[in-house]
Design a protein around this motif. Structure first.
Motif, PDB file in Angstrom:
ATOM      1  N   SER A 229       0.814  -1.101   0.109  1.00  0.00           N
ATOM      2  CA  SER A 229      -0.332   0.148  -0.291  1.00  0.00           C
ATOM      3  C   SER A 229       0.931   0.917   0.167  1.00  0.00           C
ATOM      4  O   SER A 229       1.691   1.606   0.778  1.00  0.00           O
ATOM      5  CB  SER A 229      -1.184  -0.182   0.656  1.00  0.00           C
ATOM      6  OG  SER A 229      -1.851  -1.244   1.545  1.00  0.00           O
ATOM      7  N   ILE A 230       1.002   2.115  -0.999  1.00  0.00           N
ATOM      8  CA  ILE A 230       1.448   2.965  -1.155  1.00  0.00           C
ATOM      9  C   ILE A 230       0.285   4.631  -1.733  1.00  0.00           C
ATOM     10  O   ILE A 230      -1.041   4.403  -2.055  1.00  0.00           O
ATOM     11  CB  ILE A 230       2.478   3.113  -2.066  1.00  0.00           C
ATOM     12  CG1 ILE A 230       1.880   3.617  -3.652  1.00  0.00           C
ATOM     13  CG2 ILE A 230       3.673   1.899  -2.048  1.00  0.00           C
ATOM     14  CD1 ILE A 230       2.320   3.418  -4.660  1.00  0.00           C
ATOM     15  N   GLY A 231       0.962   5.577  -0.397  1.00  0.00           N
ATOM     16  CA  GLY A 231      -0.034   6.840  -0.694  1.00  0.00           C
ATOM     17  C   GLY A 231       0.444   8.365   0.163  1.00  0.00           C
ATOM     18  O   GLY A 231       1.286   7.525   0.221  1.00  0.00           O
ATOM     19  N   VAL A 232      -0.617   8.843   0.047  1.00  0.00           N
ATOM     20  CA  VAL A 232      -0.239  10.588   0.184  1.00  0.00           C
ATOM     21  C   VAL A 232      -0.817  10.776   1.206  1.00  0.00           C
ATOM     22  O   VAL A 232      -2.506  10.483   1.354  1.00  0.00           O
ATOM     23  CB  VAL A 232       0.262  11.728  -0.688  1.00  0.00           C
ATOM     24  CG1 VAL A 232       1.724  11.023  -1.692  1.00  0.00           C
ATOM     25  CG2 VAL A 232      -0.944  11.011  -1.688  1.00  0.00           C
ATOM     26  N   PRO A 246      -3.347  17.234  -9.868  1.00  0.00           N
ATOM     27  CA  PRO A 246      -4.753  16.496  -9.048  1.00  0.00           C
ATOM     28  C   PRO A 246      -3.924  15.660  -8.182  1.00  0.00           C
ATOM     29  O   PRO A 246      -2.377  15.321  -7.988  1.00  0.00           O
ATOM     30  CB  PRO A 246      -5.068  15.712 -10.296  1.00  0.00           C
ATOM     31  CG  PRO A 246      -4.760  16.509 -11.392  1.00  0.00           C
ATOM     32  CD  PRO A 246      -3.631  17.726 -11.649  1.00  0.00           C
ATOM     33  N   ILE A 247      -4.081  15.660  -7.167  1.00  0.00           N
ATOM     34  CA  ILE A 247      -3.537  14.886  -6.341  1.00  0.00           C
ATOM     35  C   ILE A 247      -2.705  13.361  -5.987  1.00  0.00           C
ATOM     36  O   ILE A 247      -2.372  12.577  -6.368  1.00  0.00           O
ATOM     37  CB  ILE A 247      -4.164  14.675  -4.471  1.00  0.00           C
ATOM     38  CG1 ILE A 247      -4.555  15.910  -3.813  1.00  0.00           C
ATOM     39  CG2 ILE A 247      -3.646  13.977  -3.219  1.00  0.00           C
ATOM     40  CD1 ILE A 247      -3.812  17.196  -3.642  1.00  0.00           C
ATOM     41  N   HIS A 248      -3.474  12.834  -7.016  1.00  0.00           N
ATOM     42  CA  HIS A 248      -3.190  11.697  -7.556  1.00  0.00           C
ATOM     43  C   HIS A 248      -2.365  11.812  -8.482  1.00  0.00           C
ATOM     44  O   HIS A 248      -1.467  10.371  -8.243  1.00  0.00           O
ATOM     45  CB  HIS A 248      -4.681  11.131  -8.494  1.00  0.00           C
ATOM     46  CG  HIS A 248      -4.810  11.569  -9.880  1.00  0.00           C
ATOM     47  ND1 HIS A 248      -3.684  11.230 -10.946  1.00  0.00           N
ATOM     48  CD2 HIS A 248      -5.823  11.752  -9.923  1.00  0.00           C
ATOM     49  CE1 HIS A 248      -4.865  11.848 -11.730  1.00  0.00           C
ATOM     50  NE2 HIS A 248      -5.422  12.403 -11.576  1.00  0.00           N
ATOM     51  N   ILE A 249      -1.872  12.497  -8.574  1.00  0.00           N
ATOM     52  CA  ILE A 249       0.008  12.796  -9.386  1.00  0.00           C
ATOM     53  C   ILE A 249       0.465  12.366  -8.457  1.00  0.00           C
ATOM     54  O   ILE A 249       1.165  12.044  -8.760  1.00  0.00           O
ATOM     55  CB  ILE A 249      -0.355  13.913 -10.127  1.00  0.00           C
ATOM     56  CG1 ILE A 249      -1.511  14.126 -11.543  1.00  0.00           C
ATOM     57  CG2 ILE A 249       0.770  14.048 -10.931  1.00  0.00           C
ATOM     58  CD1 ILE A 249      -1.612  13.150 -12.316  1.00  0.00           C
ATOM     59  N   LEU A 250       0.447  12.634  -7.241  1.00  0.00           N
ATOM     60  CA  LEU A 250       1.274  12.572  -6.107  1.00  0.00           C
ATOM     61  C   LEU A 250       1.924  10.717  -6.093  1.00  0.00           C
ATOM     62  O   LEU A 250       2.714  11.175  -5.830  1.00  0.00           O
ATOM     63  CB  LEU A 250       1.125  13.397  -5.540  1.00  0.00           C
ATOM     64  CG  LEU A 250       0.917  15.257  -4.849  1.00  0.00           C
ATOM     65  CD1 LEU A 250       0.364  16.178  -4.079  1.00  0.00           C
ATOM     66  CD2 LEU A 250       2.611  15.159  -5.144  1.00  0.00           C
ATOM     67  N   VAL A 251       0.884  10.182  -5.656  1.00  0.00           N
ATOM     68  CA  VAL A 251       0.793   9.502  -5.529  1.00  0.00           C
ATOM     69  C   VAL A 251       1.461   8.692  -7.268  1.00  0.00           C
ATOM     70  O   VAL A 251       2.631   7.574  -7.006  1.00  0.00           O
ATOM     71  CB  VAL A 251      -0.517   8.464  -5.494  1.00  0.00           C
ATOM     72  CG1 VAL A 251      -0.486   7.084  -5.296  1.00  0.00           C
ATOM     73  CG2 VAL A 251      -1.444   9.129  -4.359  1.00  0.00           C
ATOM     74  N   GLU A 252       1.204   8.802  -8.433  1.00  0.00           N
ATOM     75  CA  GLU A 252       1.795   8.158  -9.350  1.00  0.00           C
ATOM     76  C   GLU A 252       2.900   8.702  -8.772  1.00  0.00           C
ATOM     77  O   GLU A 252       4.507   8.450  -9.893  1.00  0.00           O
ATOM     78  CB  GLU A 252       1.480   8.417 -10.443  1.00  0.00           C
ATOM     79  CG  GLU A 252      -0.073   8.336 -11.224  1.00  0.00           C
ATOM     80  CD  GLU A 252       0.094   7.214 -10.743  1.00  0.00           C
ATOM     81  OE1 GLU A 252       0.500   6.078 -12.101  1.00  0.00           O
ATOM     82  OE2 GLU A 252      -1.122   6.036 -10.460  1.00  0.00           O
ATOM     83  N   LYS A 253       3.463   9.810  -8.958  1.00  0.00           N
ATOM     84  CA  LYS A 253       4.900  10.020  -8.294  1.00  0.00           C
ATOM     85  C   LYS A 253       5.837   8.965  -7.776  1.00  0.00           C
ATOM     86  O   LYS A 253       6.967   8.682  -7.785  1.00  0.00           O
ATOM     87  CB  LYS A 253       5.372  11.630  -8.070  1.00  0.00           C
ATOM     88  CG  LYS A 253       4.955  12.605  -9.484  1.00  0.00           C
ATOM     89  CD  LYS A 253       4.885  14.055  -8.648  1.00  0.00           C
ATOM     90  CE  LYS A 253       5.074  14.823 -10.513  1.00  0.00           C
ATOM     91  NZ  LYS A 253       4.954  16.418  -9.947  1.00  0.00           N
ATOM     92  N   LEU A 254       5.176   8.991  -6.167  1.00  0.00           N
ATOM     93  CA  LEU A 254       5.361   8.391  -5.336  1.00  0.00           C
ATOM     94  C   LEU A 254       5.736   6.925  -5.628  1.00  0.00           C
ATOM     95  O   LEU A 254       6.501   6.339  -5.504  1.00  0.00           O
ATOM     96  CB  LEU A 254       4.567   7.951  -4.435  1.00  0.00           C
ATOM     97  CG  LEU A 254       4.829   7.244  -2.865  1.00  0.00           C
ATOM     98  CD1 LEU A 254       6.136   7.918  -2.709  1.00  0.00           C
ATOM     99  CD2 LEU A 254       3.806   7.051  -2.217  1.00  0.00           C
ATOM    100  N   ARG A 255       4.874   6.622  -6.700  1.00  0.00           N
ATOM    101  CA  ARG A 255       4.948   4.843  -7.684  1.00  0.00           C
ATOM    102  C   ARG A 255       6.544   4.717  -8.407  1.00  0.00           C
ATOM    103  O   ARG A 255       7.150   3.784  -8.484  1.00  0.00           O
ATOM    104  CB  ARG A 255       4.017   4.703  -7.815  1.00  0.00           C
ATOM    105  CG  ARG A 255       3.833   3.135  -8.282  1.00  0.00           C
ATOM    106  CD  ARG A 255       2.699   2.676  -8.860  1.00  0.00           C
ATOM    107  NE  ARG A 255       1.883   3.180  -9.281  1.00  0.00           N
ATOM    108  CZ  ARG A 255       1.956   3.330 -10.834  1.00  0.00           C
ATOM    109  NH1 ARG A 255       2.141   2.593 -12.151  1.00  0.00           N
ATOM    110  NH2 ARG A 255       1.194   3.986 -11.615  1.00  0.00           N
TER     111      ARG A 255
END
Length: 428
Positions: A229-232, A246-255
């Motif tokens: 599980s990964i997230g911000v 968009p916030i979901h882009i931060l999750v993509e950058k983390l992944r």
């Protein structure tokens, strides 16, 4: 279905399920109402739960609960660009575990049903009903009423029912955070190898810095049985003012971060989810946690702690539900469900518990989270010092020289650095 119960519980999350289980196993007639389809269908969290409170509630918890991995390693990372400074703590003593909240909550609801509670899903409670004297006497849904001697409000962070009753103010952006996560299918053996853990052991990892776009908040990584599980999590007020994408882009950058992506390389994204969480802690609590015929538990009561390096919510919620269930039993035995008695039986013990003591003790985190500089300059400072100490091509600087040079790059004097660090340690 009966239209009169001893207890009606609104919300089948950890708080509601624990309240229903506790009341039902003592012989009370209990109705547990959930607006989602099935137990846990509308619940999202990072992935880690502290076990001690659940062991107190459920006798066979360690044998029966859907535990994925026991957390063996704790990591905290400061991230700036492709650089990362990580602190790791490892212990043979495991006090928390990872799981899917949907599985854990479903198990808790099954325990409540097996104890005698009636569970009804896909039912939205529109309002909590009071009589002419102001005493809570049940709930209303779609124009139909179900009556009860006691109602336990475990509706979660979107506490619309409490707002209607005038017990809670409308939620402000400064009081909540937005969490967004992905679950990546990796495989059990690959997780063991890549995270350096044995079968059944897990990792809890908190990151801050530009993984949140330098906004107040943080990122998380939790190892489940065969997924990660990964997230911000970003504070909503800061996100409204600072967000650039968009916030979901931060999750993509983390992944896809170059220092992290190898951990779940070749993995498949299995789930995407988001939710609001209370983040102002003690100040998010409603004016009363108990009134005539009503008790408030879980997220609706503001019982979630984010210290920046660890998160606690599920165990707090479950324990508050357990306390509410026990209070309901005692109140009905005494024949008194009035405000004074419920506050004595539930609110006072909860306010004196370690849960509220934790929330009070860590109120300083709000000061830290209101200052975006800490999420921009200090990760850059830490990674800058590490770069100067380890990425050597010529002379090797002293630690002091590396610190002074990196601080200068961030516009920080050493005096300001010392004062800020003192304030951070004192607040946390």
């Amino acid at each position: 279905m009966e239209t009169k119960f001893d207890v009606v519980v609104v919300g089948a999350g950890p708080a509601g399920a624990s309240a229903a289980y506790t009341a039902a196993r003592h012989g009370l007639k209990v109705l547990l109402v959930e607006r989602g389809r099935g137990a846990g269908s509308k619940q999202v969290f990072g992935g880690r739960v502290y076990a001690a409170p659940l062991r107190e509630i459920y006798e066979d918890f360690d044998k029966e609960a859907p535990i994925h991995r026991w957390v063996r390693k704790e990591r905290v990372s400061l991230v700036h660009g492709d650089r990362m400074v990580t602190f790791e703590y490892e212990s043979d003593r495991t006090v928390s575990f990872t799981t899917y909240l949907t599985q854990l909550t479903s198990w808790m609801v099954e325990k409540a049903v097996s104890a005698g509670a009636i569970f009804v899903d896909e039912v939205r409670v529109d309002s909590i009903v009071r009589d002419d004297a102001g005493k809570v006497i049940g709930v209303e849904s779609g124009g139909e009423r179900v009556y009860a001697d006691i109602v336990v409000d475990a509706e979660g962070v979107n506490r619309l029912l409490l707002e209607k009753l005038g017990l809670a103010e409308k939620t402000r952006p400064s009081q909540v955070a937005l969490g967004v996560k992905e679950v990546v299918k990796v495989g059990e053996d690959k997780i063991n190898e890549r995270f350096g853990v044995a079968p059944g052991e897990g990792v809890s990892w908190v990151l801050t810095g530009d993984v949140t776009g330098n906004m107040p908040g943080g990122a998380f990584i939790y190892t489940n049985k065969d997924t990660v599980s990964i997230g911000v999590v970003v504070y909503l007020e800061s996100a409204v003012n600072m967000v650039k994408e968009p916030i979901h882009i931060l999750v993509e950058k983390l992944r896809t971060h170059p220092s992290l992506s190898r951990l779940w390389a070749d993995g498949d994204v299995m789930e995407y989810a988001a939710r609001l969480t209370p983040e102002s802690g003690y100040r998010y609590m409603p004016r009363k946690l108990a009134t005539h015929g009503l008790m408030v538990a879980g997220d609706a009561a503001g019982l979630l702690l984010n210290t920046g390096y660890t998160f606690r919510g599920v165990d707090y919620a479950a324990l508050s539900g357990y306390m509410a269930g026990n209070a309901a039993v005692k109140a009905l035995e005494e024949g008194d469900t009035g405000e004074e008695n419920l506050r004595r039986l539930y609110e006072k013990p909860l306010l004196e518990s370690f849960i509220v003591r934790d929330l009070k003790r860590h109120r300083g985190i709000e000061w830290l989270m209101s200052n975006p500089e800490f999420f921009k300059k200090y990760p850059a400072l830490a990674t800058g010092v590490a770069c100067r100490l380890f990425d050597l091509e010529g002379e090797a600087p002293t630690v002091y020289e590396a610190l002074r040079s990196s601080a200068s790059d961030q516009g920080l004097s050493l005096l300001r650095l010392v004062l800020d660090m003192f304030r951070v340690v004192r607040k946390l």
